[in-house]
Design a protein around this motif. Sequence first.
Motif, PDB file in Angstrom:
ATOM      1  N   ALA A 209      31.673  14.712 -60.792  1.00 24.61           N
ATOM      2  CA  ALA A 209      31.816  15.990 -61.491  1.00 24.61           C
ATOM      3  C   ALA A 209      31.148  17.102 -60.693  1.00 24.61           C
ATOM      4  CB  ALA A 209      31.167  15.901 -62.870  1.00 24.61           C
ATOM      5  N   LYS A 210      31.754  18.294 -60.678  1.00 25.64           N
ATOM      6  CA  LYS A 210      31.091  19.471 -60.127  1.00 25.64           C
ATOM      7  C   LYS A 210      30.246  20.074 -61.245  1.00 25.64           C
ATOM      8  CE  LYS A 210      30.390  22.448 -56.785  1.00 25.64           C
ATOM      9  NZ  LYS A 210      29.757  21.940 -55.533  1.00 25.64           N
ATOM     10  N   LEU A 211      28.932  20.162 -60.991  1.00 26.29           N
ATOM     11  CA  LEU A 211      28.034  20.633 -62.054  1.00 26.29           C
ATOM     12  C   LEU A 211      27.890  22.150 -62.060  1.00 26.29           C
ATOM     13  CD1 LEU A 211      25.325  17.819 -61.894  1.00 26.29           C
ATOM     14  CD2 LEU A 211      27.402  17.954 -63.283  1.00 26.29           C
ATOM     15  N   GLY A 212      28.083  22.772 -60.896  1.00 21.99           N
ATOM     16  CA  GLY A 212      28.039  24.234 -60.845  1.00 21.99           C
ATOM     17  C   GLY A 212      29.399  24.808 -61.219  1.00 21.99           C
ATOM     18  N   TRP A 213      29.457  26.129 -61.233  1.00 25.30           N
ATOM     19  CA  TRP A 213      30.738  26.795 -61.499  1.00 25.30           C
ATOM     20  C   TRP A 213      31.352  27.170 -60.164  1.00 25.30           C
ATOM     21  CZ3 TRP A 213      33.466  31.173 -60.416  1.00 25.30           C
ATOM     22  CH2 TRP A 213      34.572  31.461 -61.227  1.00 25.30           C
ATOM     23  N   THR A 214      32.661  26.942 -60.003  1.00 24.12           N
ATOM     24  CA  THR A 214      33.345  27.368 -58.770  1.00 24.12           C
ATOM     25  C   THR A 214      34.694  27.964 -59.141  1.00 24.12           C
ATOM     26  OG1 THR A 214      34.653  25.379 -58.294  1.00 24.12           O
ATOM     27  CG2 THR A 214      32.341  25.343 -57.590  1.00 24.12           C
ATOM     28  N   ASP A 215      35.414  28.459 -58.135  1.00 23.58           N
ATOM     29  CA  ASP A 215      36.726  29.074 -58.379  1.00 23.58           C
ATOM     30  C   ASP A 215      37.795  28.054 -58.737  1.00 23.58           C
ATOM     31  OD1 ASP A 215      36.597  31.890 -58.410  1.00 23.58           O
ATOM     32  OD2 ASP A 215      36.163  31.915 -56.274  1.00 23.58           O
ATOM     33  N   VAL A 216      37.434  26.770 -58.791  1.00 24.11           N
ATOM     34  CA  VAL A 216      38.341  25.785 -59.386  1.00 24.11           C
ATOM     35  C   VAL A 216      38.753  26.279 -60.777  1.00 24.11           C
ATOM     36  CG1 VAL A 216      38.299  23.513 -60.500  1.00 24.11           C
ATOM     37  CG2 VAL A 216      37.689  23.722 -58.096  1.00 24.11           C
ATOM     38  N   ALA A 217      37.803  26.926 -61.471  1.00 26.95           N
ATOM     39  CA  ALA A 217      38.110  27.434 -62.818  1.00 26.95           C
ATOM     40  C   ALA A 217      39.157  28.545 -62.768  1.00 26.95           C
ATOM     41  CB  ALA A 217      36.830  27.927 -63.495  1.00 26.95           C
ATOM     42  N   PHE A 218      39.129  29.357 -61.697  1.00 23.77           N
ATOM     43  CA  PHE A 218      40.134  30.422 -61.533  1.00 23.77           C
ATOM     44  C   PHE A 218      41.537  29.822 -61.534  1.00 23.77           C
ATOM     45  CE2 PHE A 218      43.040  32.626 -58.711  1.00 23.77           C
ATOM     46  CZ  PHE A 218      42.958  33.951 -59.099  1.00 23.77           C
ATOM     47  N   PHE A 219      41.710  28.752 -60.741  1.00 23.37           N
ATOM     48  CA  PHE A 219      43.032  28.123 -60.655  1.00 23.37           C
ATOM     49  C   PHE A 219      43.381  27.394 -61.952  1.00 23.37           C
ATOM     50  CE2 PHE A 219      42.022  28.733 -56.147  1.00 23.37           C
ATOM     51  CZ  PHE A 219      43.180  29.353 -55.726  1.00 23.37           C
ATOM     52  N   ALA A 220      42.385  26.710 -62.528  1.00 28.89           N
ATOM     53  CA  ALA A 220      42.636  25.973 -63.768  1.00 28.89           C
ATOM     54  C   ALA A 220      43.124  26.921 -64.859  1.00 28.89           C
ATOM     55  CB  ALA A 220      41.368  25.246 -64.222  1.00 28.89           C
ATOM     56  N   GLU A 221      42.504  28.105 -64.937  1.00 25.06           N
ATOM     57  CA  GLU A 221      42.922  29.094 -65.945  1.00 25.06           C
ATOM     58  C   GLU A 221      44.377  29.502 -65.763  1.00 25.06           C
ATOM     59  OE1 GLU A 221      40.117  32.433 -67.355  1.00 25.06           O
ATOM     60  OE2 GLU A 221      39.384  31.957 -65.347  1.00 25.06           O
ATOM     61  N   ARG A 222      44.872  29.419 -64.512  1.00 30.19           N
ATOM     62  CA  ARG A 222      46.248  29.843 -64.212  1.00 30.19           C
ATOM     63  C   ARG A 222      47.199  28.643 -64.085  1.00 30.19           C
ATOM     64  NH1 ARG A 222      42.491  33.108 -63.046  1.00 30.19           N
ATOM     65  NH2 ARG A 222      42.792  35.375 -63.164  1.00 30.19           N
ATOM     66  N   GLY A 223      46.727  27.501 -64.598  1.00 32.97           N
ATOM     67  CA  GLY A 223      47.600  26.329 -64.660  1.00 32.97           C
ATOM     68  C   GLY A 223      47.769  25.589 -63.347  1.00 32.97           C
ATOM     69  N   VAL A 224      46.893  25.872 -62.357  1.00 32.69           N
ATOM     70  CA  VAL A 224      46.982  25.191 -61.060  1.00 32.69           C
ATOM     71  C   VAL A 224      45.857  24.158 -60.963  1.00 32.69           C
ATOM     72  CG1 VAL A 224      46.966  25.486 -58.551  1.00 32.69           C
ATOM     73  CG2 VAL A 224      47.912  27.296 -60.021  1.00 32.69           C
ATOM     74  N   PRO A 225      46.192  22.861 -60.898  1.00 28.17           N
ATOM     75  CA  PRO A 225      45.145  21.851 -60.738  1.00 28.17           C
ATOM     76  C   PRO A 225      44.373  22.115 -59.446  1.00 28.17           C
ATOM     77  CG  PRO A 225      47.310  20.830 -61.083  1.00 28.17           C
ATOM     78  CD  PRO A 225      47.545  22.284 -60.873  1.00 28.17           C
ATOM     79  N   ALA A 226      43.051  21.940 -59.489  1.00 25.46           N
ATOM     80  CA  ALA A 226      42.242  22.245 -58.305  1.00 25.46           C
ATOM     81  C   ALA A 226      41.021  21.343 -58.269  1.00 25.46           C
ATOM     82  CB  ALA A 226      41.819  23.703 -58.328  1.00 25.46           C
ATOM     83  N   ALA A 227      40.468  21.179 -57.061  1.00 19.41           N
ATOM     84  CA  ALA A 227      39.243  20.384 -56.919  1.00 19.41           C
ATOM     85  C   ALA A 227      38.415  20.971 -55.778  1.00 19.41           C
ATOM     86  CB  ALA A 227      39.565  18.915 -56.633  1.00 19.41           C
ATOM     87  N   ASN A 228      37.133  20.612 -55.762  1.00 18.16           N
ATOM     88  CA  ASN A 228      36.223  21.040 -54.700  1.00 18.16           C
ATOM     89  C   ASN A 228      36.131  19.929 -53.667  1.00 18.16           C
ATOM     90  OD1 ASN A 228      34.949  23.422 -56.327  1.00 18.16           O
ATOM     91  ND2 ASN A 228      34.803  21.640 -57.678  1.00 18.16           N
ATOM     92  N   PHE A 229      36.263  20.306 -52.389  1.00 21.17           N
ATOM     93  CA  PHE A 229      36.177  19.292 -51.331  1.00 21.17           C
ATOM     94  C   PHE A 229      35.845  20.008 -50.027  1.00 21.17           C
ATOM     95  CE2 PHE A 229      38.193  16.695 -47.940  1.00 21.17           C
ATOM     96  CZ  PHE A 229      37.440  15.537 -48.102  1.00 21.17           C
ATOM     97  N   GLY A 230      34.649  19.731 -49.498  1.00 19.55           N
ATOM     98  CA  GLY A 230      34.274  20.370 -48.239  1.00 19.55           C
ATOM     99  C   GLY A 230      33.052  19.693 -47.645  1.00 19.55           C
ATOM    100  N   PRO A 231      32.693  20.089 -46.432  1.00 13.08           N
ATOM    101  CA  PRO A 231      31.522  19.502 -45.787  1.00 13.08           C
ATOM    102  C   PRO A 231      30.244  20.222 -46.233  1.00 13.08           C
ATOM    103  CG  PRO A 231      32.584  21.053 -44.309  1.00 13.08           C
ATOM    104  CD  PRO A 231      33.395  21.059 -45.573  1.00 13.08           C
TER     105      PRO A 231
END
Lengths: 264, 264
Positions: A209-231
């Motif tokens: 789970a991502k515990l912080g807030w990220t722009d994944v929520a921006f996409f989720a609000e607009r119906g686009v599934p999203a996830a966080n993934f980076g180095p």
Amino acid sequence: MKGGLAVFLHLAGMLDAPPVDLSWCFYAGEEVAREHNGLLHLWEARPDLLAADVAVLGEPTGGVVEAGCQGTLRVRVSLAGLRAHTARPHAGRNAIHRLAGILTAIDGFEVRRPVIDGCEYAEQMQVVSVEGGVAGNVVPDRATVVVNHRFAPDRTVAQAESAVRQLLEPFLEPGDHWELLNAAPAAPPALDDPVLSALVAASGDAPRAKLGWTDVAFFAERGVPAANFGPGDPLLAHTPGEHVGAAELAQVASVLDAVLRAEG
Amino acid sequence: MKGGLAVFLHLAGMLDAPPVDLSWCFYAGEEVAREHNGLLHLWEARPDLLAADVAVLGEPTGGVVEAGCQGTLRVRVSLAGLRAHTARPHAGRNAIHRLAGILTAIDGFEVRRPVIDGCEYAEQMQVVSVEGGVAGNVVPDRATVVVNHRFAPDRTVAQAESAVRQLLEPFLEPGDHWELLNAAPAAPPALDDPVLSALVAASGDAPRAKLGWTDVAFFAERGVPAANFGPGDPLLAHTPGEHVGAAELAQVASVLDAVLRAEG
């Protein structure tokens, strides 16, 4: 997410003919107040550029898929009192003393840990500021705290605010003020999306789970599934010891490259 | 103490040949920070003008002798914590949450009521200001309160500070800061002084303890017995309803006049 940007730039340069219809979105202000968020500015000007079936955010996650994100809200709670001379305090009521109950309740907040799509979220509640006081010889008639609540994707902003209110209600009285300062919704994990599911598999690690807030929520609000993934280690972000190793950059690039090719 | 000043001016004008060696002292800044106190300025320039066997302060006391005065001190207590992201608060420690213990202890302060020379004092302890906070998403690493303690004349400043320290000690840790911001000693009732004793008799009322701090302490520190005696309700002082009646002005003038003549 400078590491994530480096990976994306590398892939953008490498993939002359991307195997899928691919948009790279580089924007400013993803961590500051919402009105400065470049993604919102882009959405207002050219929403068509953000049309997508799925989105991957290059947040530092240590090369592990961090699913969804928790929501965040801030409420300002202002307690009332009655001024008096400190030599005769019983003629008044000390608003700062009244904070004790609220601080005790929030410090004792029982972390709620809902598991959604196999990811365990962990809600939190913290007082982030406190102020009060009139003069050195005056019983203060006002004391204020700002509370930051991080809530899991199984709750709306309204439900989360209600949970804070319920915790603090026993310490509130007529004359006190309650104000929702700002809020950003949570986003569900969306790991049933085939591309995100493939990303999890390619990453070689169980998602979390991502515990912080990220722009994944921006996409989720607009119906686009999203996830966080980076180095990059999210616990090192914004610390003096912040760094990311070359091997991790290469690994994340390789995973994304593999997923793109598999989808092509 | 505008009412007291009016009485003193009236008596000064009336008593062409005072029956005793009498000094009238009118000065500014008796209620503000000590460095602005006109009595101190006068003392530094001309201590000989303040030589006296006894002093009466024209503070509003409702025409009753208010004996001595309580001392006052302020300490700033600053609690330490450790910064962290509010989504992962267990990586840090919330200094504002730590205030709960201190606020609860001070709110539960048991008023000590020593009786001295028949006057009952009432010690008090109040938090007069609070502050803390870094940012809306940061577990704060510092929180500060200022505590005002009013203490009876049977304690020195050091003893009084020690009493505050003892109450708060259970909530303090290495890394916290304790600072005595300012202090003014208490003054004993001194009602065994023959002039003050005569003043009590002439006032027609039993004396009571002065709970606030006044310049009675200035004279007590210099070995001059002193008391508060003037027209006006001390509970109305500094409020929009502040006033004093003509009858009370006349009564206080008459009592002082009688005492001066009796001493002559």
